[in-house]
Design a protein around this motif. Structure first.
Motif, PDB file in Angstrom:
ATOM      1  N   GLU A  50       0.833  -1.207   0.000  1.00  0.00           N
ATOM      2  CA  GLU A  50       0.000   0.000   0.000  1.00  0.00           C
ATOM      3  C   GLU A  50       0.870   1.261   0.000  1.00  0.00           C
ATOM      4  N   MET A  51       1.960   1.228   0.724  1.00  0.00           N
ATOM      5  CA  MET A  51       2.864   2.380   0.744  1.00  0.00           C
ATOM      6  C   MET A  51       3.640   2.504  -0.566  1.00  0.00           C
ATOM      7  N   GLU A  52       4.037   1.376  -1.138  1.00  0.00           N
ATOM      8  CA  GLU A  52       4.807   1.376  -2.390  1.00  0.00           C
ATOM      9  C   GLU A  52       4.056   2.023  -3.543  1.00  0.00           C
ATOM     10  N   VAL A  53       2.750   1.853  -3.590  1.00  0.00           N
ATOM     11  CA  VAL A  53       1.990   2.222  -4.781  1.00  0.00           C
ATOM     12  C   VAL A  53       1.352   3.610  -4.692  1.00  0.00           C
ATOM     13  N   GLN A  54       1.674   4.372  -3.675  1.00  0.00           N
ATOM     14  CA  GLN A  54       1.021   5.668  -3.485  1.00  0.00           C
ATOM     15  C   GLN A  54       1.231   6.615  -4.661  1.00  0.00           C
ATOM     16  N   SER A  55       2.418   6.621  -5.242  1.00  0.00           N
ATOM     17  CA  SER A  55       2.673   7.542  -6.364  1.00  0.00           C
ATOM     18  C   SER A  55       1.828   7.169  -7.581  1.00  0.00           C
ATOM     19  N   VAL A  56       1.578   5.879  -7.771  1.00  0.00           N
ATOM     20  CA  VAL A  56       0.720   5.435  -8.873  1.00  0.00           C
ATOM     21  C   VAL A  56      -0.726   5.851  -8.604  1.00  0.00           C
ATOM     22  N   TYR A  57      -1.147   5.747  -7.349  1.00  0.00           N
ATOM     23  CA  TYR A  57      -2.491   6.210  -6.971  1.00  0.00           C
ATOM     24  C   TYR A  57      -2.683   7.685  -7.340  1.00  0.00           C
ATOM     25  N   ARG A  58      -1.680   8.507  -7.085  1.00  0.00           N
ATOM     26  CA  ARG A  58      -1.800   9.944  -7.357  1.00  0.00           C
ATOM     27  C   ARG A  58      -1.985  10.201  -8.852  1.00  0.00           C
ATOM     28  N   GLU A  59      -1.295   9.440  -9.680  1.00  0.00           N
ATOM     29  CA  GLU A  59      -1.436   9.599 -11.130  1.00  0.00           C
ATOM     30  C   GLU A  59      -2.856   9.235 -11.572  1.00  0.00           C
ATOM     31  N   ILE A  60      -3.391   8.185 -10.994  1.00  0.00           N
ATOM     32  CA  ILE A  60      -4.761   7.763 -11.315  1.00  0.00           C
ATOM     33  C   ILE A  60      -5.750   8.848 -10.905  1.00  0.00           C
ATOM     34  N   GLU A  61      -5.540   9.438  -9.742  1.00  0.00           N
ATOM     35  CA  GLU A  61      -6.441  10.481  -9.260  1.00  0.00           C
ATOM     36  C   GLU A  61      -6.411  11.712 -10.149  1.00  0.00           C
ATOM     37  N   ALA A  62      -5.239  12.036 -10.699  1.00  0.00           N
ATOM     38  CA  ALA A  62      -5.127  13.196 -11.589  1.00  0.00           C
ATOM     39  C   ALA A  62      -5.939  12.973 -12.866  1.00  0.00           C
ATOM     40  N   ARG A  63      -5.870  11.764 -13.418  1.00  0.00           N
ATOM     41  CA  ARG A  63      -6.665  11.465 -14.617  1.00  0.00           C
ATOM     42  C   ARG A  63      -8.159  11.459 -14.297  1.00  0.00           C
ATOM     43  N   ALA A  64      -8.510  10.957 -13.118  1.00  0.00           N
ATOM     44  CA  ALA A  64      -9.918  10.954 -12.713  1.00  0.00           C
ATOM     45  C   ALA A  64     -10.463  12.378 -12.621  1.00  0.00           C
ATOM     46  N   MET A  65      -9.660  13.320 -12.160  1.00  0.00           N
ATOM     47  CA  MET A  65     -10.094  14.710 -12.088  1.00  0.00           C
ATOM     48  C   MET A  65     -10.396  15.259 -13.483  1.00  0.00           C
ATOM     49  N   THR A  66      -9.506  14.992 -14.437  1.00  0.00           N
ATOM     50  CA  THR A  66      -9.724  15.436 -15.820  1.00  0.00           C
ATOM     51  C   THR A  66     -11.005  14.832 -16.388  1.00  0.00           C
ATOM     52  N   ASN A  67     -11.208  13.540 -16.154  1.00  0.00           N
ATOM     53  CA  ASN A  67     -12.390  12.866 -16.674  1.00  0.00           C
ATOM     54  C   ASN A  67     -13.671  13.366 -15.997  1.00  0.00           C
ATOM     55  N   HIS A  68     -13.581  13.640 -14.700  1.00  0.00           N
ATOM     56  CA  HIS A  68     -14.765  14.111 -13.983  1.00  0.00           C
ATOM     57  C   HIS A  68     -15.179  15.493 -14.491  1.00  0.00           C
ATOM     58  N   GLN A  69     -14.211  16.324 -14.812  1.00  0.00           N
ATOM     59  CA  GLN A  69     -14.529  17.643 -15.354  1.00  0.00           C
ATOM     60  C   GLN A  69     -15.243  17.512 -16.697  1.00  0.00           C
ATOM     61  N   ARG A  70     -14.800  16.569 -17.531  1.00  0.00           N
ATOM     62  CA  ARG A  70     -15.435  16.372 -18.832  1.00  0.00           C
ATOM     63  C   ARG A  70     -16.862  15.842 -18.669  1.00  0.00           C
ATOM     64  N   VAL A  71     -17.047  14.907 -17.746  1.00  0.00           N
ATOM     65  CA  VAL A  71     -18.381  14.365 -17.489  1.00  0.00           C
ATOM     66  C   VAL A  71     -19.314  15.465 -16.987  1.00  0.00           C
ATOM     67  N   LEU A  72     -18.858  16.270 -16.060  1.00  0.00           N
ATOM     68  CA  LEU A  72     -19.686  17.335 -15.507  1.00  0.00           C
ATOM     69  C   LEU A  72     -20.076  18.343 -16.590  1.00  0.00           C
ATOM     70  N   LYS A  73     -19.128  18.652 -17.490  1.00  0.00           N
ATOM     71  CA  LYS A  73     -19.436  19.570 -18.588  1.00  0.00           C
ATOM     72  C   LYS A  73     -20.540  18.982 -19.470  1.00  0.00           C
ATOM     73  N   GLY A  74     -20.514  17.668 -19.674  1.00  0.00           N
ATOM     74  CA  GLY A  74     -21.565  17.024 -20.455  1.00  0.00           C
ATOM     75  C   GLY A  74     -22.937  17.225 -19.835  1.00  0.00           C
ATOM     76  N   PHE A  75     -23.014  17.122 -18.502  1.00  0.00           N
ATOM     77  CA  PHE A  75     -24.279  17.354 -17.805  1.00  0.00           C
ATOM     78  C   PHE A  75     -24.752  18.795 -18.012  1.00  0.00           C
ATOM     79  N   HIS A  76     -23.800  19.738 -17.980  1.00  0.00           N
ATOM     80  CA  HIS A  76     -24.160  21.136 -18.152  1.00  0.00           C
ATOM     81  C   HIS A  76     -24.614  21.420 -19.586  1.00  0.00           C
ATOM     82  N   LEU A  77     -23.928  20.824 -20.569  1.00  0.00           N
ATOM     83  CA  LEU A  77     -24.314  21.031 -21.971  1.00  0.00           C
ATOM     84  C   LEU A  77     -25.710  20.478 -22.252  1.00  0.00           C
ATOM     85  N   ALA A  78     -26.050  19.382 -21.589  1.00  0.00           N
ATOM     86  CA  ALA A  78     -27.375  18.774 -21.776  1.00  0.00           C
ATOM     87  C   ALA A  78     -28.451  19.476 -20.960  1.00  0.00           C
ATOM     88  N   LYS A  79     -28.042  20.469 -20.143  1.00  0.00           N
ATOM     89  CA  LYS A  79     -28.977  21.184 -19.266  1.00  0.00           C
ATOM     90  C   LYS A  79     -29.828  20.194 -18.465  1.00  0.00           C
TER      91      LYS A  79
END
Length: 413
Positions: free
Chosen positions: A14-43
């Motif tokens: 669990e301690m070894e893989v923390q840096s990989v977790y952070r990379e995954i979280e960064a991509r999730a943030m980008t994807n979540h922003q795109r998903v949220l924009k889709g909700f806004h575009l669809a009103k």
């Protein structure tokens, strides 16, 4: 290995893989922003979350949901329906929509996923297969390193080639999944040499893993299941097709009937779950990826071959672990099942399943039957007796399940 030593090893991992977790979280943030924009575009409004019955005419919620999906996938249009019963069903309506008698389907990664073989007519004699309708099939094997054979692909292209089938995930194969960078190269290669060929991507298990989707980089059509990544662990059923508007329309005509297409199809009482599922999907996919990273490193430390390695780039949520014996394979799946919230008391056994050539063992103690994103493990009984782990509604849940599976495996001599 003594079981308390295994728990200590899990903490180290669990301690070894923390840096990989952070990379995954960064991509999730980008994807979540795109998903949220889709909700806004669809009103998106609260009335969109209610379902319809009967024919489902003028279902504004369904229209909004499909607009959201089209935005997320960088596509012109999308068909998102609960009446699509699986990823295989979604892929089938896409293929039958694009192909005509006399055309050829070309797979460029060797044999496709097991359940597609009877649809194609590569195995069995199912009435109504592509082969039965006069559509031929050809495949190009991967190189011994598991990469695309560029010369083989060019040699296979011919005037009858109409659709190139690409599988984003590894499926039941010990090979790397296809990254978006590799897919981009393949799309450019095909469009330059054979612009008449439709690039179709089986997107199952790959949605929202990277920050771009195949249709955003030039694929003509994609298909997948809502019980995998885009359902966010909430969709009770369903599948989707997305891409070029004309090709989505063709798929819709195969889903219902020509002249009816996407204009019908009630969303029933689970419409709100489909909206909420795709909204949560970037986060849940990230949790599943963290679980896969943990599993990869733990079993690597235990001396097993894994694919991908914990710190390799990922393009799907699947983690393969070579257990090298049927007994270990069964033990692993029983460990996952035993840590599940549903049917934990059940003991998975290898058996025949429709669409598969070999006996298959599946662990799936899920709230939605067969929902791979929740946490499942399955495998055909064939060498190297690799188990394919996917999903996880939380990384904590995956850790519990994987440790339980490891304890079972380590009891086998």
């Amino acid at each position: 290995m003594h079981l308390d030593i295994l728990d200590k090893l899990a903490n180290e991992v669990e301690m070894e893989v923390q840096s990989v977790y952070r990379e995954i979280e960064a991509r999730a943030m980008t994807n979540h922003q795109r998903v949220l924009k889709g909700f806004h575009l669809a009103k998106t409004s609260d009335y969109h979350l209610r379902g319809t019955t009967g024919y489902g005419y003028n279902d504004t919620g369904r229209e909004a949901l499909e607009k959201i999906y089209a935005h997320i996938f960088g596509a012109e249009a999308a068909l998102v329906r609960g009446q699509i019963v699986s990823g295989t069903h979604a892929i089938a309506i896409a293929l039958f929509g694009m192909l005509r008698p006399g055309d050829e389907l070309l797979a460029v990664q060797g044999s496709p996923y097991d359940t597609l073989e009877e649809i194609i007519g590569k195995r069995g004699n199912a009435p109504g297969s592509l082969k039965d309708l006069g559509i031929s099939y050809n495949q190009v094997e991967l190189t011994p390193e598991g990469t695309l054979d560029w010369e083989g692909i060019e040699a296979a292209l011919n005037p009858r080639t109409r659709v190139m089938l690409v599988q984003r995930s590894r499926g039941y194969a010990w090979r790397p999944s296809l990254t978006m960078a590799e897919l981009q190269k393949l799309i450019n290669y095909i469009k330059k040499r054979a612009p008449q060929v439709y690039v179709f991507v089986d997107n199952c298990y790959g949605e929202l893993v990277e920050t771009l989707e195949p249709t955003a980089i030039g694929a003509d059509l994609i298909a997948g299941s809502l019980m995998k990544n885009p359902g966010g662990g909430l969709a009770p059923t369903g599948g989707y097709v997305a891409g070029r508007k004309d090709l989505v329309e063709r798929a819709a005509n195969r889903w219902t009937a020509p002249g009816i297409g996407a204009e019908v199809g009630p969303s029933l009482g689970h419409q709100g779950l489909l909206f909420q599922g795709i909204f949560l999907a970037p986060h849940i996919v990230a949790e599943a990826l963290k679980g896969a990273v943990f599993a990869a490193r733990l079993f690597e430390r235990l001396g097993f071959k894994v694919s991908p390695a914990y710190d390799e780039q990922r393009s799907d949520i699947i983690q393969a672990i070579a257990l090298e014996s049927p007994e270990r394979l069964v033990a692993f799946c029983r460990g996952i099942q035993g840590a599940s919230p549903v049917d934990a008391h059940a003991l998975p056994e290898p058996d025949y399943m429709p669409g598969y050539e070999d006996d298959v063992i599946m662990a799936a103690g899920t709230f939605v039957q067969g929902a791979s994103l929740e946490l499942t493990a399955d495998a055909p009984l064939r060498q190297p007796y690799a188990v394919y782990l996917q999903g996880g509604l939380s990384k904590e849940y995956v850790r519990i399940g994987v440790i339980n599976a490891a304890k079972n495996v380590l009891k086998i001599k």
